[in-house]
Structure formats: C-alpha cells, structure tokens
Motif scaffolding. Structure first.
Motif, mmCIF file in Angstrom:
data_model
loop_
_atom_site.group_PDB
_atom_site.id
_atom_site.type_symbol
_atom_site.label_atom_id
_atom_site.label_comp_id
_atom_site.label_asym_id
_atom_site.label_seq_id
_atom_site.Cartn_x
_atom_site.Cartn_y
_atom_site.Cartn_z
ATOM 1 N N ASP A 133 22.234 8.925 -133.396
ATOM 2 C CA ASP A 133 23.425 8.351 -132.769
ATOM 3 C C ASP A 133 24.666 9.174 -133.082
ATOM 4 O OD1 ASP A 133 23.669 7.708 -135.430
ATOM 5 O OD2 ASP A 133 23.734 5.550 -135.135
ATOM 6 N N ALA A 134 24.477 10.342 -133.706
ATOM 7 C CA ALA A 134 25.583 11.251 -134.004
ATOM 8 C C ALA A 134 25.352 12.569 -133.272
ATOM 9 C CB ALA A 134 25.677 11.486 -135.510
ATOM 10 N N ILE A 135 26.430 13.269 -132.995
ATOM 11 C CA ILE A 135 26.340 14.507 -132.210
ATOM 12 C C ILE A 135 25.458 15.556 -132.883
ATOM 13 C CG2 ILE A 135 28.466 15.533 -133.126
ATOM 14 C CD1 ILE A 135 27.194 15.775 -129.485
ATOM 15 N N ALA A 136 25.513 15.678 -134.202
ATOM 16 C CA ALA A 136 24.715 16.698 -134.886
ATOM 17 C C ALA A 136 23.221 16.449 -134.694
ATOM 18 C CB ALA A 136 25.066 16.749 -136.372
ATOM 19 N N VAL B 298 26.803 23.314 -121.455
ATOM 20 C CA VAL B 298 26.792 22.179 -122.370
ATOM 21 C C VAL B 298 27.659 21.059 -121.799
ATOM 22 C CG1 VAL B 298 27.406 21.412 -124.690
ATOM 23 C CG2 VAL B 298 26.532 23.734 -124.334
ATOM 24 N N HIS B 299 27.105 19.859 -121.811
ATOM 25 C CA HIS B 299 27.846 18.664 -121.415
ATOM 26 C C HIS B 299 27.992 17.783 -122.647
ATOM 27 C CE1 HIS B 299 27.458 19.417 -117.066
ATOM 28 N NE2 HIS B 299 26.329 20.019 -117.437
ATOM 29 N N LEU B 300 29.219 17.488 -123.026
ATOM 30 C CA LEU B 300 29.488 16.601 -124.150
ATOM 31 C C LEU B 300 30.097 15.311 -123.638
ATOM 32 C CD1 LEU B 300 31.095 19.079 -126.729
ATOM 33 C CD2 LEU B 300 28.739 18.209 -126.704
ATOM 34 N N ALA B 301 29.588 14.182 -124.103
ATOM 35 C CA ALA B 301 30.152 12.892 -123.703
ATOM 36 C C ALA B 301 31.556 12.725 -124.279
ATOM 37 C CB ALA B 301 29.247 11.748 -124.166
ATOM 38 N N ASN B 302 31.799 13.356 -125.428
ATOM 39 C CA ASN B 302 33.089 13.246 -126.094
ATOM 40 C C ASN B 302 33.502 14.629 -126.583
ATOM 41 O OD1 ASN B 302 35.298 12.722 -127.696
ATOM 42 N ND2 ASN B 302 34.365 10.972 -128.734
ATOM 43 N N LEU B 303 34.539 15.200 -125.995
ATOM 44 C CA LEU B 303 34.961 16.546 -126.378
ATOM 45 C C LEU B 303 35.473 16.615 -127.817
ATOM 46 C CD1 LEU B 303 36.556 17.824 -123.050
ATOM 47 C CD2 LEU B 303 34.426 18.595 -124.126
ATOM 48 N N GLU B 304 35.754 15.480 -128.410
ATOM 49 C CA GLU B 304 36.148 15.466 -129.824
ATOM 50 C C GLU B 304 34.967 15.838 -130.731
ATOM 51 O OE1 GLU B 304 37.952 11.665 -130.548
ATOM 52 O OE2 GLU B 304 39.589 12.090 -129.163
ATOM 53 N N ASP B 305 33.749 15.851 -130.184
ATOM 54 C CA ASP B 305 32.555 16.246 -130.933
ATOM 55 C C ASP B 305 32.333 17.753 -130.928
ATOM 56 O OD1 ASP B 305 31.829 13.648 -131.636
ATOM 57 O OD2 ASP B 305 30.561 13.388 -129.868
ATOM 58 N N PHE B 306 33.250 18.505 -130.333
ATOM 59 C CA PHE B 306 33.067 19.941 -130.123
ATOM 60 C C PHE B 306 32.774 20.694 -131.424
ATOM 61 C CE2 PHE B 306 34.603 24.297 -129.204
ATOM 62 C CZ PHE B 306 33.826 24.574 -128.102
ATOM 63 N N ASP C 109 23.131 6.255 -124.239
ATOM 64 C CA ASP C 109 23.608 6.654 -125.557
ATOM 65 C C ASP C 109 23.481 8.153 -125.807
ATOM 66 O OD1 ASP C 109 20.861 6.519 -125.497
ATOM 67 O OD2 ASP C 109 20.657 5.398 -127.363
ATOM 68 N N ILE C 110 23.372 8.920 -124.737
ATOM 69 C CA ILE C 110 23.255 10.375 -124.859
ATOM 70 C C ILE C 110 24.645 10.986 -125.020
ATOM 71 C CG2 ILE C 110 22.636 12.478 -123.601
ATOM 72 C CD1 ILE C 110 20.236 10.959 -122.498
ATOM 73 N N LEU C 111 24.808 11.815 -126.060
ATOM 74 C CA LEU C 111 26.089 12.449 -126.366
ATOM 75 C C LEU C 111 26.164 13.899 -125.922
ATOM 76 C CD1 LEU C 111 26.537 11.079 -130.006
ATOM 77 C CD2 LEU C 111 27.499 10.148 -127.876
#
Length: 126
Positions: A45-48, A77-85, A113-115
């Motif tokens: 459930d975390a980006i890493a 790359v598609h990120l659900a939240n760019l703060e996870d960059f 729930d895909i990030l």
C-alpha cells in the motif's frame, strides 16, 4: 512478425492486451501494475513496495523475451500521486543503472489502490 510474451511469472492481463510483444529485436512491455502474478492481488500500500513489484513484473516479461532491464531504452511511468516521485525514484534506481532509460513520468488516475504503472521498450542484444 509479432511474438507474444506472457510468462507465468507475470500477472495475467486485466483486459484485451498482450503483456509483452517481441518484434524483431524490440521488446514492448505493456503497462504493468503492482499485481502478484499468483493471486492477482495488489502488492503493498506504499509507493516503494508497489514500484518494486511493478519492476519485478516487467523484469519477468523482459527475461521471458530474452532481454534484461539493462536493455530498456524507454519507460513511461504513471503515478497516482506525484508527491511519491522521490520514493518512486529511489526504488527505480535499484532496477536500472546509468545510462538510465529515457523516461516520461506523469500523474494519472489509476485503478483502485494502484499507485504506479510502468511500461517499457527494450532493444534486445543480438
């Protein structure tokens, strides 16, 4: 000629697409999510954690096509939240080395729930 690539070690497609295609010495890997190949469930459930699973799935498809992560020339790359960059980049560096593939990274609305979702193109060595 297009040759489909779908190893058992990669997740089953969620729609009408082929996970990988070998065309000459080019390997195209469809967008991969953080899915466990055995259960089809989202891993982590975390980006890493999710990035690590996505890149593991990509590596499985490349290896089934006779290629490697070192032969990847392009990734999207598609990120659900760019703060996870930053956290995403830390894991990405574990799978690629310099010179890194060219890359496009965008913020996207992803399923459930895909990030993160990543697709790649590799040039297989002869």
């Amino acid at each position: 000629m297009k040759q489909p690539v779908h190893p058992e070690s990669a997740p089953k497609p969620l729609g009408p697409y082929t996970p990988g295609l070998l065309v000459g010495n080019l390997v195209f890997v469809a967008g991969q999510g953080p899915l466990d190949p055995k259960t089809g469930a989202t891993v982590g459930d975390a980006i890493a954690e999710q990035t690590r699973q996505v890149l593991t799935n990509i590596r499985s498809i490349l290896e089934a096509a006779g290629a490697s992560m070192d032969e990847v020339v392009k990734s999207t790359v598609h990120l659900a939240n760019l703060e996870d960059f930053a956290a995403f980049n830390a894991v990405y560096r574990e799978f690629f080395s310099e010179p890194y593939p060219v890359r496009t990274t965008v913020g996207s609305a992803l399923l459930d729930d895909i990030l993160v979702e990543i697709d790649v193109i590799a040039v297989k060595k002869a």
